[in-house]
Design an enzyme around this catalytic site. Structure first.
Site, PDB file in Angstrom:
ATOM      1  N   GLU A 154       0.806  -1.240   0.000  1.00 49.59           N
ATOM      2  CA  GLU A 154       0.000   0.000   0.000  1.00 49.59           C
ATOM      3  C   GLU A 154       0.831   1.279   0.000  1.00 49.59           C
ATOM      4  OE1 GLU A 154      -2.810  -0.302   3.215  1.00 49.59           O
ATOM      5  OE2 GLU A 154      -3.761  -2.081   2.361  1.00 49.59           O
ATOM      6  N   ASN A 189       2.238  -5.094  -3.267  1.00 47.19           N
ATOM      7  CA  ASN A 189       0.827  -5.388  -3.004  1.00 47.19           C
ATOM      8  C   ASN A 189       0.059  -4.098  -2.723  1.00 47.19           C
ATOM      9  OD1 ASN A 189      -1.166  -7.546  -2.413  1.00 47.19           O
ATOM     10  ND2 ASN A 189      -1.144  -6.754  -0.315  1.00 47.19           N
ATOM     11  N   HIS A 203     -10.449  -6.261  -2.083  1.00 47.57           N
ATOM     12  CA  HIS A 203     -11.496  -6.094  -1.064  1.00 47.57           C
ATOM     13  C   HIS A 203     -12.612  -5.318  -1.753  1.00 47.57           C
ATOM     14  CE1 HIS A 203      -8.916  -7.468   2.174  1.00 47.57           C
ATOM     15  NE2 HIS A 203      -7.991  -6.607   1.824  1.00 47.57           N
ATOM     16  N   GLU A 246      -6.064 -10.577  -1.386  1.00 49.86           N
ATOM     17  CA  GLU A 246      -6.816 -10.427  -0.124  1.00 49.86           C
ATOM     18  C   GLU A 246      -8.313 -10.400  -0.400  1.00 49.86           C
ATOM     19  OE1 GLU A 246      -5.392  -7.123   2.247  1.00 49.86           O
ATOM     20  OE2 GLU A 246      -3.310  -7.489   1.691  1.00 49.86           O
ATOM     21  N   ASP A 261     -12.168 -10.442  -0.608  1.00 50.04           N
ATOM     22  CA  ASP A 261     -13.451 -10.668   0.068  1.00 50.04           C
ATOM     23  C   ASP A 261     -14.484  -9.814  -0.649  1.00 50.04           C
ATOM     24  OD1 ASP A 261     -12.705  -8.151   1.259  1.00 50.04           O
ATOM     25  OD2 ASP A 261     -12.067  -9.158   3.098  1.00 50.04           O
TER      26      ASP A 261
END
Ligand code: XIL
Length: 350
Positions: free
Chosen positions: A160, A202, A237, A267, A269
């Site tokens: 990030e 990432n 996400h 990651e 979801d």
């Protein structure tokens, strides 16, 4: 309970719609569905989950489902700077080691996450002078990457780093203290400490095609040209109510792969709270999003892994970060949700 309501509603002879029962039609238990990892492996892919070591071994369903369905694990928390080196110079690898031990005992791989992330930096790091920060930064990366050498196949080296609202790097303790080349420095240090690991950049919000994903693209292109980065992780996400266009996700994965980088969805979801309607609408919608996004990865040979940020709605960071939701593949009782079958379909080419 809802089943009784439904019977009562049907027996009532009309006049009102029966209560929707999607939540009352439980899916099969985690142990009754085909191992997801077998389907992923047929395509040569890794399917991973983020886990907490404290639940592995202590919670039978959690442990069973993790071991049955995934061939890769990531520490959701325990390999970050804060838990590993909460006190300067004192390293605690216990949580990360338990995850690696579990993974090795089940023939799973481990992706390290994350060496440098402003979001999990202990307080003491903020108080360092620039020269002290440089030493601490290099020590941390070297010590952690050396510790896990040959036990993790990859590292999220920097997490990030790109700003959300303006071009370029986010202002963090690292960019302020070390200058903008800190990202390259982190990769250089990680490469020295673990020459075999795949080194990954990432980030989130860079899944589709937009300013931020262009910045990520340019950053990793530059790092790749300098031989420093091997892969890129797209966090994913997302919400089933609004997410990047699938064509854009596909094109973004492809352009990163075309740089010669490995790509992974790191990651994933899928939130459903904001999808209008009840569970009968939300859960099939979530299934479709999981299917389509995983299929976008499977379509690109260099897209080698999908990691989910947890696997059961009983334990998801989303509840704290975005409000109560059901973003994962298994419900709170570890029953496979429609989303599980969406991921399965993607690997089976359906
Ligand atoms: C989150 C974990 O899920 C939480 O349990 C923890 O408290 C904070 O970190 N992006 C990342 C992850 O790269 O490391 C974050 O994980 C979620 C957002």
């Amino acid at each position: 309970m809802t089943g009784l309501l439904l019977l009562a509603a049907c027996g009532g002879g009309g006049g009102f719609e029966p209560t929707p029962v999607a939540t009352a039609i439980p899916g099969p238990l985690w142990s009754e569905v085909a191992p997801l990892r077998d389907a992923a492996a047929q395509t040569g892919r890794m399917i991973g989950a983020a886990v907490f070591s404290s639940r592995l071994g202590s919670d039978a369903a959690y442990t069973g489902a993790a071991g049955r369905h995934f061939n890769s694990l990531t520490a959701e928390w325990e390999m970050k700077w804060n838990p590993i080196q909460r006190i300067p110079g004192v390293y605690d690898f216990s949580g990360g080691d338990r995850i690696v031990d579990f993974a090795e005992s089940r023939g799973m791989r481990v992706k390290g996450h994350a060496l440098v992330w402003h979001g999990a930096t202990p307080e003491w790091v903020n108080a360092l002078s620039p020269p002290e920060l440089r030493i601490a930064f290099e020590d941390h990366i070297r010590t952690v990457a050396e510790h896990y050498r040959r036990r993790v196949y990859a590292w999220d080296v920097v997490n990030e780093a790109i700003d959300d609202s303006q071009p370029g790097l986010r202002s963090t303790v690292f960019s302020r203290g070390l200058g903008s080349d800190y990202v390259a420095e982190a990769f250089r240090q990680a490469r020295r400490a673990d020459p075999e690991a795949q080194l990954i950049y990432n980030d989130y919000g860079a899944e589709g095609l937009n300013r931020k994903s262009n910045d990520v693209y340019n950053l990793v292109k530059d790092l790749k040209e300098r031989g420093l980065v091997d892969g890129v992780g797209l966090q994913m996400h997302i919400s089933a109510a609004s997410f990047p266009a699938l064509a854009d996700i596909q094109a973004n994965i492809q352009r990163l792969a075309d740089l010669g980088l490995q790509v992974n969805i790191s990651e994933m979801d899928v939130r459903v709270k904001d999808v209008p309607g009840d569970a009968a609408t939300k859960l099939p919608g979530q299934r479709q999003v999981y299917r389509d996004v995983v299929a976008a990865c499977v379509a690109v040979p260099r897209c080698e892994a999908v990691t989910l940020w947890g696997f059961t709605d009983a334990h998801s960071w989303i509840d704290n970060a975005f409000g109560a939701d059901d973003p994962l593949l298994f419900d709170e009782q570890y029953r496979a949700k429609p989303a599980f079958f969406g991921v399965l379909d993607a690997y089976l080419g359906r």
